[in-house]
Write a protein that holds these residues in place. Structure first.
Motif, PDB file in Angstrom:
ATOM      1  N   TYR A  37      38.025  25.070  23.979  1.00  0.00           N
ATOM      2  CA  TYR A  37      37.175  24.607  25.091  1.00  0.00           C
ATOM      3  C   TYR A  37      35.714  25.016  24.836  1.00  0.00           C
ATOM      4  CZ  TYR A  37      41.818  24.585  27.269  1.00  0.00           C
ATOM      5  OH  TYR A  37      43.146  24.389  27.542  1.00  0.00           O
ATOM      6  N   PRO A  38      35.039  24.346  23.881  1.00  0.00           N
ATOM      7  CA  PRO A  38      33.691  24.802  23.497  1.00  0.00           C
ATOM      8  C   PRO A  38      32.674  24.795  24.646  1.00  0.00           C
ATOM      9  CG  PRO A  38      34.279  22.733  22.391  1.00  0.00           C
ATOM     10  CD  PRO A  38      35.502  23.221  23.067  1.00  0.00           C
ATOM     11  N   LYS A  39      32.840  23.870  25.586  1.00  0.00           N
ATOM     12  CA  LYS A  39      31.880  23.817  26.700  1.00  0.00           C
ATOM     13  C   LYS A  39      32.087  24.951  27.704  1.00  0.00           C
ATOM     14  CE  LYS A  39      31.074  19.764  28.751  1.00  0.00           C
ATOM     15  NZ  LYS A  39      31.461  18.420  29.252  1.00  0.00           N
ATOM     16  N   ASP A  40      33.225  25.635  27.570  1.00  0.00           N
ATOM     17  CA  ASP A  40      33.507  26.703  28.536  1.00  0.00           C
ATOM     18  C   ASP A  40      33.055  28.073  28.048  1.00  0.00           C
ATOM     19  OD1 ASP A  40      34.498  24.881  30.248  1.00  0.00           O
ATOM     20  OD2 ASP A  40      36.608  25.310  29.892  1.00  0.00           O
ATOM     21  N   CYS A  41      32.450  28.127  26.868  1.00  0.00           N
ATOM     22  CA  CYS A  41      32.035  29.414  26.303  1.00  0.00           C
ATOM     23  C   CYS A  41      30.899  30.004  27.136  1.00  0.00           C
ATOM     24  CB  CYS A  41      31.587  29.194  24.859  1.00  0.00           C
ATOM     25  SG  CYS A  41      30.849  30.658  24.123  1.00  0.00           S
ATOM     26  N   TRP A  42      31.046  31.288  27.458  1.00  0.00           N
ATOM     27  CA  TRP A  42      30.019  31.997  28.249  1.00  0.00           C
ATOM     28  C   TRP A  42      28.931  32.554  27.327  1.00  0.00           C
ATOM     29  CZ3 TRP A  42      30.677  37.504  30.659  1.00  0.00           C
ATOM     30  CH2 TRP A  42      29.662  37.734  31.596  1.00  0.00           C
ATOM     31  N   GLY A  43      29.238  32.646  26.053  1.00  0.00           N
ATOM     32  CA  GLY A  43      28.262  33.188  25.121  1.00  0.00           C
ATOM     33  C   GLY A  43      28.204  34.698  25.093  1.00  0.00           C
TER      34      GLY A  43
ATOM     35  N   GLY B 191      54.009  48.728  45.850  1.00  0.00           N
ATOM     36  CA  GLY B 191      53.877  49.558  47.039  1.00  0.00           C
ATOM     37  C   GLY B 191      52.501  49.419  47.670  1.00  0.00           C
ATOM     38  N   ALA B 192      51.482  49.184  46.831  1.00  0.00           N
ATOM     39  CA  ALA B 192      50.126  48.936  47.320  1.00  0.00           C
ATOM     40  C   ALA B 192      49.425  48.093  46.275  1.00  0.00           C
ATOM     41  CB  ALA B 192      49.373  50.239  47.546  1.00  0.00           C
ATOM     42  N   VAL B 193      48.386  47.388  46.706  1.00  0.00           N
ATOM     43  CA  VAL B 193      47.674  46.493  45.795  1.00  0.00           C
ATOM     44  C   VAL B 193      46.175  46.744  45.894  1.00  0.00           C
ATOM     45  CG1 VAL B 193      47.208  44.072  45.203  1.00  0.00           C
ATOM     46  CG2 VAL B 193      49.465  44.714  46.063  1.00  0.00           C
ATOM     47  N   ILE B 194      45.527  46.819  44.727  1.00  0.00           N
ATOM     48  CA  ILE B 194      44.061  46.850  44.710  1.00  0.00           C
ATOM     49  C   ILE B 194      43.593  45.518  44.152  1.00  0.00           C
ATOM     50  CG2 ILE B 194      41.998  47.895  43.683  1.00  0.00           C
ATOM     51  CD1 ILE B 194      43.468  50.549  43.631  1.00  0.00           C
ATOM     52  N   ILE B 195      42.748  44.850  44.913  1.00  0.00           N
ATOM     53  CA  ILE B 195      42.192  43.598  44.421  1.00  0.00           C
ATOM     54  C   ILE B 195      40.823  43.907  43.807  1.00  0.00           C
ATOM     55  CG2 ILE B 195      41.301  42.937  46.733  1.00  0.00           C
ATOM     56  CD1 ILE B 195      42.685  40.374  44.295  1.00  0.00           C
ATOM     57  N   ALA B 196      40.640  43.483  42.556  1.00  0.00           N
ATOM     58  CA  ALA B 196      39.395  43.793  41.832  1.00  0.00           C
ATOM     59  C   ALA B 196      39.046  42.644  40.887  1.00  0.00           C
ATOM     60  CB  ALA B 196      39.555  45.098  41.056  1.00  0.00           C
ATOM     61  N   THR B 197      39.070  41.442  41.453  1.00  0.00           N
ATOM     62  CA  THR B 197      38.874  40.245  40.628  1.00  0.00           C
ATOM     63  C   THR B 197      37.417  39.805  40.512  1.00  0.00           C
ATOM     64  OG1 THR B 197      39.464  39.036  42.627  1.00  0.00           O
ATOM     65  CG2 THR B 197      41.167  39.244  40.949  1.00  0.00           C
ATOM     66  N   GLY B 198      36.481  40.620  41.030  1.00  0.00           N
ATOM     67  CA  GLY B 198      35.072  40.252  40.911  1.00  0.00           C
ATOM     68  C   GLY B 198      34.675  39.174  41.909  1.00  0.00           C
ATOM     69  N   GLY B 199      33.501  38.600  41.705  1.00  0.00           N
ATOM     70  CA  GLY B 199      32.949  37.608  42.626  1.00  0.00           C
ATOM     71  C   GLY B 199      33.272  36.189  42.199  1.00  0.00           C
ATOM     72  N   ALA B 200      32.435  35.241  42.645  1.00  0.00           N
ATOM     73  CA  ALA B 200      32.705  33.831  42.355  1.00  0.00           C
ATOM     74  C   ALA B 200      31.496  33.140  41.739  1.00  0.00           C
ATOM     75  CB  ALA B 200      33.124  33.110  43.629  1.00  0.00           C
ATOM     76  N   ALA B 201      31.708  32.624  40.521  1.00  0.00           N
ATOM     77  CA  ALA B 201      30.706  31.772  39.873  1.00  0.00           C
ATOM     78  C   ALA B 201      31.237  30.352  39.861  1.00  0.00           C
ATOM     79  CB  ALA B 201      30.473  32.260  38.449  1.00  0.00           C
ATOM     80  N   PHE B 221      34.427  32.931  34.421  1.00  0.00           N
ATOM     81  CA  PHE B 221      35.875  33.144  34.549  1.00  0.00           C
ATOM     82  C   PHE B 221      36.209  33.938  35.813  1.00  0.00           C
ATOM     83  CE2 PHE B 221      34.363  33.581  30.083  1.00  0.00           C
ATOM     84  CZ  PHE B 221      34.559  32.250  29.737  1.00  0.00           C
ATOM     85  N   ASN B 222      35.213  34.464  36.488  1.00  0.00           N
ATOM     86  CA  ASN B 222      35.415  35.068  37.809  1.00  0.00           C
ATOM     87  C   ASN B 222      35.222  33.946  38.824  1.00  0.00           C
ATOM     88  OD1 ASN B 222      35.750  37.527  36.581  1.00  0.00           O
ATOM     89  ND2 ASN B 222      34.002  38.532  37.546  1.00  0.00           N
ATOM     90  N   THR B 223      36.338  33.436  39.332  1.00  0.00           N
ATOM     91  CA  THR B 223      36.274  32.198  40.103  1.00  0.00           C
ATOM     92  C   THR B 223      36.518  32.411  41.594  1.00  0.00           C
ATOM     93  OG1 THR B 223      38.603  31.885  39.554  1.00  0.00           O
ATOM     94  CG2 THR B 223      36.998  30.788  38.148  1.00  0.00           C
ATOM     95  N   GLY B 224      36.477  33.677  42.000  1.00  0.00           N
ATOM     96  CA  GLY B 224      36.672  33.941  43.427  1.00  0.00           C
ATOM     97  C   GLY B 224      38.135  33.999  43.837  1.00  0.00           C
ATOM     98  N   ALA B 225      39.011  34.286  42.866  1.00  0.00           N
ATOM     99  CA  ALA B 225      40.454  34.319  43.169  1.00  0.00           C
ATOM    100  C   ALA B 225      40.766  35.334  44.266  1.00  0.00           C
ATOM    101  CB  ALA B 225      41.251  34.656  41.908  1.00  0.00           C
ATOM    102  N   GLY B 226      40.168  36.502  44.159  1.00  0.00           N
ATOM    103  CA  GLY B 226      40.446  37.559  45.132  1.00  0.00           C
ATOM    104  C   GLY B 226      40.014  37.163  46.530  1.00  0.00           C
ATOM    105  N   TYR B 227      38.833  36.585  46.633  1.00  0.00           N
ATOM    106  CA  TYR B 227      38.370  36.122  47.951  1.00  0.00           C
ATOM    107  C   TYR B 227      39.354  35.081  48.494  1.00  0.00           C
ATOM    108  CZ  TYR B 227      33.590  37.647  46.470  1.00  0.00           C
ATOM    109  OH  TYR B 227      32.492  38.330  46.032  1.00  0.00           O
ATOM    110  N   ALA B 228      39.659  34.087  47.638  1.00  0.00           N
ATOM    111  CA  ALA B 228      40.453  32.943  48.108  1.00  0.00           C
ATOM    112  C   ALA B 228      41.832  33.387  48.580  1.00  0.00           C
ATOM    113  CB  ALA B 228      40.571  31.898  47.001  1.00  0.00           C
ATOM    114  N   MET B 229      42.481  34.252  47.802  1.00  0.00           N
ATOM    115  CA  MET B 229      43.829  34.687  48.192  1.00  0.00           C
ATOM    116  C   MET B 229      43.776  35.427  49.526  1.00  0.00           C
ATOM    117  SD  MET B 229      45.611  35.784  44.581  1.00  0.00           S
ATOM    118  CE  MET B 229      44.347  36.836  43.921  1.00  0.00           C
ATOM    119  N   GLY B 230      42.750  36.258  49.695  1.00  0.00           N
ATOM    120  CA  GLY B 230      42.599  36.994  50.947  1.00  0.00           C
ATOM    121  C   GLY B 230      42.324  36.060  52.116  1.00  0.00           C
TER     122      GLY B 230
END
Ligand SMILES: Cc1cc2nc3c(=O)[nH]c(=O)nc-3n(C[C@H](O)[C@H](O)[C@H](O)COP(=O)(O)OP(=O)(O)OC[C@H]3O[C@@H](n4cnc5c(N)ncnc54)[C@H](O)[C@@H]3O)c2cc1C
Ligand code: SF4
Ligand code: SF4
Lengths: 104, 595
Positions: A37-43, B191-201, B221-230
């Motif tokens: 996925y070359p367009k997905d590279c963050w660099g 038993g407990a969960v820590i969510i630490a998936t970062g923010g959303a780009a 690659f930080n797509t807001g998964a943690g926010y969305a699931m919550g």
């Protein structure tokens, strides 16, 4: 920006695949790495730093003003050497001592 | 698809900065024997990471400085005051205090783990401004990852994407995920969960949407998964309207702070005038000033580097190689900074609780409003200017709280002492016979069916990529993206809401060939969920408190009477309900949820 992989150098160790934060690199049936996925590279250059045979380099896309230079790093005597190959064939290297902090 | 059931005491979702440090501290904190004489290091910890913890998340490329540190002569209170002023009052003081008091401690720990920090002749850290210290942060993530790998009771599952929580009666008991490369579905009980998936780009159209569309500031690659699931499970969220827009070097999106603070480069317009003093120097005002200069015809804007010394230039080339190498290449391919000023631009908006205050509404212990779920790092709200050290501090606080919660619930390690840590233990084996299974087979079946539907949707009229682009265009046009100079009106937001909901419906028709493509569908769904919340929050704050970050054209002034409040939200029956909450009191150190 994105990366390209010189498959003639690749030894199929899979390290680039393992570290990519987007899991964008795959290994084909011939044990050669390719970026799926070359367009997905963050660099982030993680794959370049991992490759033991310097088969990966990065370039700036034309859409962000890239002029076709290829860049990779090598470890030389404990230093991180960045090697920039310009389209006209000239080369510039910059050595960074990982034990030294950034000045700025 | 194979189906695997796993069981752990503490599940950490996202092995980034906060997630790794949570694992490290949850363990070190528990090496002392507890009251029963058992070592609590027996707690089983599982980190699930969609990439590989060695280089995943914000720290992949390396960072240039520790932006949050209490330098000599300063106090945590100074830091809290600074963050509060920058956000014009809308911060949680209790949260800020709790991280500020830990900045220096986690820094010392990082140094012990191997981070290089610049020191002067007397062995003191060299500071950059009032709050930063200089480091070689290129390998900061491998350092954290190595420390995690050395922990005997921590298992790491790399390349597994978590896409849903398991919540029963507002209590979390696990999560669901899939291995993007091993064709495996995971049902994980914890038993407990820590969510630490970062923010959303990737919510808004980026500066360069073509080939270099992912050359953005925040990790795509930080797509807001943690926010969305919550959000989907009814967690309360705060301050999603305080978007973060980075002021960056044009095209390479490399940081500007190193130029501004490192060589003292001033922001100038195309006439050469220094304009920053005209607009103020808070984070949002710096962006706003640049946008306004452009809109009024005095762009483009630059950081004035012309004339810096050869030595300064050499140091800059190196500093950027350590954190944003494309900028160095750009300089080498064109003109170097001593010869030409560096053009700057605002990025597309991001939602990121480590820079601004968006995220989970947590108490001082980092407990979310879902019982047993703790949040740390960019996914947690209320505490802006958190940065690396703040994410680490929150990881530690969340880990302590989660361990406390697990212990209070049931002393599960007592009968199993020793066996848990034995090498070769299959994490899938149900070790805790005394704890009933909470994830039922039918729960698993319905999640598996959801995934398999995407494999069956062979002939979709559109692709995930196309819908993602459509979403970004909608947000750009109607919810204050780059196109409108970050400004929006109520009527535009109404349109944005309608169109985002339309796209959401279409996502169920998407098709996928493998689990990586399924992940892309879930990422899109996560972003759409976050977009809906952003739109609702932008519409709820009837004022303009932060230029550019939330520039409401219908309410261009600040309204201290009605909006010195947190704007919070919660999903109820499919609709986002807005809740306005009172600010923490001056100097308040502790805060518990009021339900
Ligand atoms: C480019 C950049 C430069 C920065 N520079 C500096 C600096 O110089 N100094 C400073 O102090 N701060 C800096 N920061 C800020 C700082 O790095 C962040 O605030 C901090 O690292 C955030 O930590 P985190 O744990 O919340 O997120 P991350 O470290 O990004 O961790 C999130 C993790 O969750 C994983 N994940 C996401 N979704 C899922 C899912 N669904 N399932 C499983 N795993 C998932 C991700 O892959 C990632 O590993 C910078 C940030 C960026 C983006
Ligand atoms: S540069 Fe980073 S994002 Fe791009 S392929 Fe390499 S590791 Fe992946
Ligand atoms: S790291 Fe280098 S040698 Fe190893 S698979 Fe990747 S490209 Fe090939």
């Amino acid at each position: 920006m994105s990366i390209s992989i010189d498959q003639s150098k690749c030894i199929g160790c899979g390290k680039c695949h393992d570290v990519c934060p987007g899991t964008l690199i795959k290994i084909n049936e011939n044990k050669k790495a390719f970026i799926k996925y070359p367009k997905d590279c963050w660099g982030c250059t993680s794959c370049i730093k991992e490759c033991p045979v310097h088969a990966i380099h990065f370039f700036l896309g034309e859409d962000i003003g890239g002029k076709g230079s290829k860049v990779h790093t090598e470890k030389v005597n404990g230093l991180v050497r960045w090697i920039v190959e310009f389209p006209d064939g000239s080369v510039k290297t910059i050595d960074i001592d990982p034990k030294e902090s950034n000045k700025y | 698809m194979k189906i695997e059931r796993l069981k752990t005491d503490l599940l950490i979702i996202g092995g980034g900065t906060a997630g790794c440090y949570a694992a490290i501290t949850a363990t070190s904190d528990n090496t002392a024997p507890n009251a029963a004489g058992n070592k609590s290091a027996d707690l089983k910890i599982l980190i699930v990471e969609k990439a590989n913890i060695k280089r995943s998340g914000c720290l992949a490329a390396g960072v240039n400085a520790l932006n949050a540190y209490i330098t000599e002569g300063r106090t945590p209170k100074d830091y809290v005051e600074y963050a509060k002023k920058d956000a014009d009052g809308i911060v949680r003081e209790d949260l800020l205090y709790s991280i500020s008091e830990k900045f220096n401690e986690v820094t010392a720990h990082l140094e012990k783990l191997g981070l290089v920090i610049l020191k002067d002749k007397d062995g003191k850290y060299v500071t950059r401004g009032n709050r930063n210290i200089k480091i070689n942060g290129e390998n900061i993530k491998p350092i954290l990852a190595k420390a995690v790998k050395e922990l005997p009771n921590v298992t790491v599952l790399n390349h597994v994407n978590i896409f849903d929580f398991s919540v029963h009666g507002n209590k979390i008991d696990g999560a669901f995920g899939f291995g993007i490369e091993n064709d495996t579905f995971y049902a994980i009980e914890a038993g407990a969960v820590i969510i630490a998936t970062g923010g959303a780009a990737g919510l808004y159209r980026p500066n360069n949407p073509g080939f270099s569309r992912h050359k953005m500031w925040y990790p795509p690659f930080n797509t807001g998964a943690g926010y969305a699931m919550g959000i989907r499970h009814g967690a309360e969220m705060t301050t999603f309207e305080m978007r973060f827009i980075a002021l960056r070097c044009k095209d390479t999106i490399a940081p500007t702070g190193t130029l501004a603070q490192g060589v003292g480069a001033k922001q100038v317009n195309s006439l050469g005038e220094i304009y920053e003093t005209k607009y103020g120097i808070s984070t949002s005002e710096r962006v706003y000033g640049t946008v306004t200069e452009n809109l009024e015809g005095r762009g483009p804007c630059y950081l004035r580097t012309e004339g810096i010394s050869a030595e300064q230039e050499e140091s800059l080339l190196k500093a950027y190689l350590n954190m944003a190498p494309s900028q160095t290449i750009r300089w080498l391919e064109n003109e170097t900074p001593s010869k030409a000023n560096v053009e700057i631009e605002g990025t597309e908006p991001y939602i990121v609780g480590g820079h601004t205050a968006s995220g989970y509404w947590v108490d001082t212990k980092r407990a979310t409003t879902i019982q047993g779920l703790y949040a740390a790092g960019d996914v947690a709200g209320g505490a802006p200017q958190k940065y690396v050290t703040g994410a680490l501090a929150e990881g530690e606080i969340a880990a302590k709280s989660a361990v406390e919660y697990i212990k209070a619930k049931v002393d599960r390690h007592a009968p199993l002492q020793g066996s848990r840590n034995a090498p070769g233990i299959n994490p899938g084996q149900a070790l805790d016979a005394e704890v009933p299974l909470n994830i039922s087979d039918s729960n698993i079946a319905s999640h598996v069916a959801e995934i398999e539907k995407f494999f069956q949707n062979k002939k979709s009229d559109f692709t995930t990529e196309q819908l993602e682009e459509t979403m970004q265009i909608v947000m750009d046009t109607y919810a204050g993206g780059i196109k409108t100079g970050y400004r929006y009106s109520e009527n535009q937001l109404k349109l944005a809401k309608k169109e985002i909901e339309e796209i959401e419906k279409l996502t169920n028709k998407l098709g996928a060939a493998d689990l990586q493509e399924v992940m892309y569908i879930y990422e899109l769904k996560e972003r759409l969920t976050v977009c809906r919340s952003v739109i609702a929050h932008l519409a709820a704050r009837h004022e303009t408190r932060w230029h550019s970050f939330a520039e409401n054209l219908d309410y261009p002034e600040k309204d201290n009477i009605n909006f010195r409040k947190y704007v919070n939200s919660r999903l109820e029956n499919g609709e986002i309900k807005i809740i306005l909450r009172e600010l923490t009191a001056e100097g308040q150190r502790n805060y518990e949820h009021q339900h």
